[in-house]
Design a protein around this motif. Structure first.
Motif, PDB file in Angstrom:
ATOM      1  N   GLY A 193      10.320  46.002 -35.220  1.00  0.00           N
ATOM      2  CA  GLY A 193      11.441  46.483 -34.404  1.00  0.00           C
ATOM      3  C   GLY A 193      12.155  45.349 -33.687  1.00  0.00           C
ATOM      4  O   GLY A 193      13.348  45.443 -33.361  1.00  0.00           O
ATOM      5  N   LEU A 194      11.422  44.247 -33.436  1.00  0.00           N
ATOM      6  CA  LEU A 194      12.035  43.115 -32.728  1.00  0.00           C
ATOM      7  C   LEU A 194      13.225  42.549 -33.493  1.00  0.00           C
ATOM      8  O   LEU A 194      14.143  41.980 -32.904  1.00  0.00           O
ATOM      9  N   ASN A 195      13.192  42.681 -34.837  1.00  0.00           N
ATOM     10  CA  ASN A 195      14.285  42.117 -35.639  1.00  0.00           C
ATOM     11  C   ASN A 195      15.636  42.729 -35.296  1.00  0.00           C
ATOM     12  O   ASN A 195      16.678  42.094 -35.442  1.00  0.00           O
ATOM     13  N   ILE A 196      15.609  43.988 -34.832  1.00  0.00           N
ATOM     14  CA  ILE A 196      16.863  44.666 -34.454  1.00  0.00           C
ATOM     15  C   ILE A 196      17.522  43.907 -33.299  1.00  0.00           C
ATOM     16  O   ILE A 196      18.737  43.865 -33.175  1.00  0.00           O
ATOM     17  N   LEU A 197      16.674  43.314 -32.463  1.00  0.00           N
ATOM     18  CA  LEU A 197      17.191  42.680 -31.251  1.00  0.00           C
ATOM     19  C   LEU A 197      17.524  41.203 -31.450  1.00  0.00           C
ATOM     20  O   LEU A 197      17.992  40.543 -30.531  1.00  0.00           O
TER      21      LEU A 197
END
Ligand code: FAD
Length: 811
Positions: A696-700
């Motif tokens: 999910g960190l990749n979204i940020l």
């Protein structure tokens, strides 16, 4: 012919010299000159008379000229000031109400002390500016308070006298502002320790202003107007100036008696001045620092008295030496006690002396016996085991511990001597391993390289890419607060969870006070990790971070304390005494008690762990119990807790209405779905927290490349993972990236907002976007690589938010 000895100064050094001299020699003629009205008065007691603790003024007058004459046959001449010394002809010129006269001597003893330093900007005509050295100074302040009934006072100078005055004026019901030009009050203490004193002052209603000074004084009839260096203006009823002292030695100029740069009298180890037959003692003398051998100015009563006695010995033919001053001192700050001995870190750094530091937080006496409180001990030593200094804060038993350590330093003892000291023990007084022994054990572990320690400043300066912070407290403790970026594994689980700890980073371990951290360190070291333990643990770390509110302090704690009486009004259903227990003990006991209680019932809990004051607030917030009241009295904290969720007037008592989401996936469709839900909930006025972890960190991540230092694994991850929302792929039907492009086109055609706009709109609507620190560390992602506005948080933070929400999604 009998010897004739003249003594200048009739208080600490002078009076003790006179009395000892008479005890040694019945024949010697002794004349003691005192320019003030009183001799041998208790200058150390003056602030406490102003505050009302020492009620009777007479108690300050320890000796009178008449009593001194009767017992010691000493010719005491008060209101007689020595104004000149003729060293060639061995005589002094004295001034009194009747005029001037000369007096000859065989020996002359100088103990004129030190007087308050008054800066030129404060030298204005005003009856509202006071200094404190003598009994008449005290009388003036007492009368002013009685006549004018002032509400506000500003104490300028955060040394011993300033702090004592701040406390005592507060005790008189006056609102006190304490101003200190240096970054911290009380220079003999290091800044990481004195924050405990600053906190105690603030919690008792004193406004503590640091790094600032009063630059202008205006007497405006009823008030004093003060202008601070930073432009702030304050009106007050009166000022006490306590910015330090200077030696009272002007009358010695041009006498041939050698003075140091700031006017202190130079003496040898027998306390001879540069002129034969003239000795000097006390605050006016330049001393040798006992630890580092440099010259120092340490105005304290103990050394002054000792020097007076040594001079009497030397005059009487007993060879006696003054071997230097350790600077052992102690102060009461409301209920707290602070004490120090030897050198602090600043002094050692200034003199390029290598040293090590450890902190310990042992209980003042056996924790199962009521009334014990944790001490904060700082021990400074070198790798040869020499003890260089110590500072201690606590509510009980500080004095004897600092004296033990001072005695060991004085006798050139070592760290191992602290361990070997056999000290008196019974549960009401100490533990079988006394806190001083404990400090010795911890220091010895450092010397023998069993435990490499780090200090709070090392945590702040760490290279985040190369270090991993491991909190080994229980999850309950972790939830009540932790060091930013820390990963939590209970020390008891560490052997089973070694695979969660990176081997390629240096592990900074911490616990509450350092002990569990040490155990974890030993386990990890023996499993091949590079480990350092934060000495003093979270307790020391948080204490060192305290910053007084300064001008913003509304003294609200004081109000809380004053309302303490009201605490008795509660209908208490159950009482719990958790004194002596360290965190998480009190919280666990509170939890157990509450489990047996009915909704709406009230628990009164008393604890002595200082951290409990903040911990219980967080605990109540996280458990939907209402904290009705909390007070701190001395080392004891009393909290009133109402059980139940149906409480009013409390944030958590409201129906749980927040929304939380764990965004684990880095798929485009799931990211879009999560931000659509978040925006929807935010538009309905709900508080939304999105916790991004792993993929999910990749979204940020920012879409553009950010140059940051990474290790090999970090670089590999960075290379393989999609950089930012625009590079995300679909979870199904990805078709080599075509699927993602198609969905974006479809969204555009149908006027559905893009993921990037959804993220922006969520953030504009105050949706909390939190990146999981642990995942970031694992995947080598740094904060610089994330889009602006992302908060970094741990699991504890997310769990706290989830507790307050009624919808919690895992995407
Ligand atoms: P003093 O005790 O100051 O005596 C010097 C005397 O010499 C004075 O009375 C002065 O009037 C007289 N004199 C000076 N010049 C002449 C002259 N030319 N002719 C005749 N007489 C002269 N220390 C601690 O260790 N612990 C404490 O808690 C503490 N609290 C303190 C609180 C206050 C408010 C003050 C003012 C001091 C405190 N001190 C404390 C410091 C301690 O009092 C001094 O270190 C100690 O008194 C020094 O002794 P002394 O003999 O050098 O000087």
């Amino acid at each position: 012919m009998n010897k004739k000895v003249l003594i200048i100064g009739g208080v600490a050094g002078g009076a003790s010299c006179a009395a000892r001299l008479r005890r040694l020699d019945e024949k010697v003629e002794i004349i003691m000159f005192e320019k003030g009205e009183y001799i041998s008065f208790a200058n150390c007691g003056l602030p406490y008379h102003i505050g009302g603790t020492i009620e009777e003024r007479e108690k300050l007058l320890v000796q009178t000229p008449e009593a001194m004459k009767a017992r010691f046959n000493i010719d005491v001449r008060v209101k007689n000031e020595v104004i000149k010394i003729d060293t060639k002809n061995k005589s002094v010129k004295v001034k009194n109400e009747k005029g001037e006269y000369d007096e000859s001597y065989d020996y002359l003893v100088l103990s004129p002390g030190a007087k308050p330093f008054v800066p030129k900007e404060a030298s204005i005509e005003s009856d509202k500016i006071f200094t404190l050295r003598t009994v008449p100074d005290t009388d003036r302040i007492v009368e002013f308070i009685k006549d004018k009934k002032p509400k506000n006072a500003v104490v300028i100078g955060g040394g011993y006298i300033g702090v004592e005055m701040a406390e005592n004026l507060t005790e008189k019901g006056i609102n006190v502002t304490l101003v200190e030009a240096a970054p911290h009050i009380m220079a003999p203490f290091d800044s990481d320790m004195i924050t405990l004193g600053e906190k105690e002052l603030e919690e008792n209603g004193v406004k503590v202003i640091l790094n600032n000074a009063v630059s202008e004084f205006y007497d405006e009839k009823d008030k004093l107007k003060l202008k601070f260096k930073n432009g702030e203006e304050v009106e007050t009823d009166f000022v006490v100036l306590a910015i330090g002292v200077k030696p009272d030695t002007e009358f010695l100029k041009n006498t041939g008696i050698e003075l140091a740069e700031r006017g202190h009298i130079k003496v040898d180890s027998n306390l001879n001045t540069s002129v034969d037959g003239i000795y000097a003692a006390g605050d006016a003398v330049e001393v040798t620092d006992y630890v580092n051998g440099t010259k120092a100015y340490i105005p304290l009563a103990g050394p002054a008295n000792k020097m007076g006695r040594i001079i009497a010995d030397n005059i009487s033919g007993i060879k006696s030496e003054y071997k230097g001053t350790l600077g052992t001192s102690i102060i009461k700050i409301f209920s707290l006690t602070g004490a120090t001995t030897g050198n602090n870190e600043r002094t050692l750094k200034r003199n390029n002396i290598p040293y090590k530091v450890i902190y310990a937080h042992p209980a003042s006496h056996a924790s199962y016996y009521p009334g014990g409180n944790p001490l904060t001990i700082k021990l400074i030593f070198n790798m040869e085991g020499d003890i260089l200094g110590s500072q201690i804060f606590g509510y009980d038993g500080v004095d004897k511990r600092i004296d033990d350590i001072a005695a060991v330093i004085r006798l050139k003892g070592k760290v191992e001597d602290l361990i070997e000291l056999e000290l008196a023990y019974a549960p009401p007084y100490s533990s079988a391993k006394d806190p001083v022994n404990m400090a010795g054990y911890i220091a010895e572990n450092v010397i023998f390289n069993k435990n490499e320690v780090i200090l709070p400043e090392d945590i702040d300066k760490r290279d985040k890419e190369k270090t991993f912070i491991l909190d080994v407290r229980t999850d309950l403790e972790f939830e009540t607060g932790y060091i930013d970026g820390a990963y939590n594994i209970d020390v008891n689980e560490i052997r089973d969870r070694l695979d969660e700890i990176p081997k390629d980073k240096e592990i900074y371990v911490y616990c509450k006070v350092g002990l569990r951290g040490y155990i974890a360190t030993r386990i990890l070291l023996q499993n091949g990790f590079k480990v350092k333990n934060l000495t003093g643990g979270y307790e020391t770390y948080t204490a060192s971070k305290f910053v007084p509110k300064g001008f913003d302090n509304d003294s609200s704690f004081n109000k809380e304390v004053k309302e303490e009486v009201a605490i008795t009004d509660y209908q208490v259903n159950r009482e719990l005494d958790a004194c002596g227990l360290c965190c998480p003990g009190p919280l666990m006991q509170v939890g157990n008690c509450m489990a047996d209680m009915k909704d709406g019932e009230i628990l009164k809990v008393k604890a002595s762990d200082p951290g409990f004051f903040e911990d219980i607030k967080a605990w109540c917030k996280n458990t939907s119990n209402e904290l009705l009241d909390i007070t701190k009295n001395g080392g004891n904290i009393v909290a009133m807790i109402k059980k139940g969720t149906k409480v009013e007037n409390q944030v958590l008592a409201k129906p749980l209405d927040n929304k939380t989401m764990v965004v684990f996936s880095g798929d485009l469709d799931k990211a879009i779905a999560s931000f659509i839900i978040a925006n929807g909930a935010a538009s309905m006025g709900k508080k939304v927290t999105m916790f991004f972890t792993f993929w999910g960190l990749n979204i940020l991540r920012k879409n553009e490349k950010v140059n940051v230092k990474k290790d090999f694994m970090g670089k590999m991850f960075g290379f393989m993972m999609p950089r930012g929302s625009k590079k995300l792929q679909l979870s199904n039907m990805n078709m080599g990236g075509m699927g993602a492009k198609m969905i974006r086109k479809l969204m555009k055609d149908k006027n559905v907002t893009s993921l990037e706009d959804l993220i922006k709109s969520a953030m504009d609507s105050n949706v909390e976007v939190v990146a999981c620190q642990m995942s970031m560390d694992l995947m080598g992602i740094t904060q610089d690589e994330l889009i602006d506005g992302v908060k970094i948080g741990g699991v504890g933070y997310y769990l706290g938010e989830a507790e307050e929400s009624n919808v919690n999604l895992f995407i």
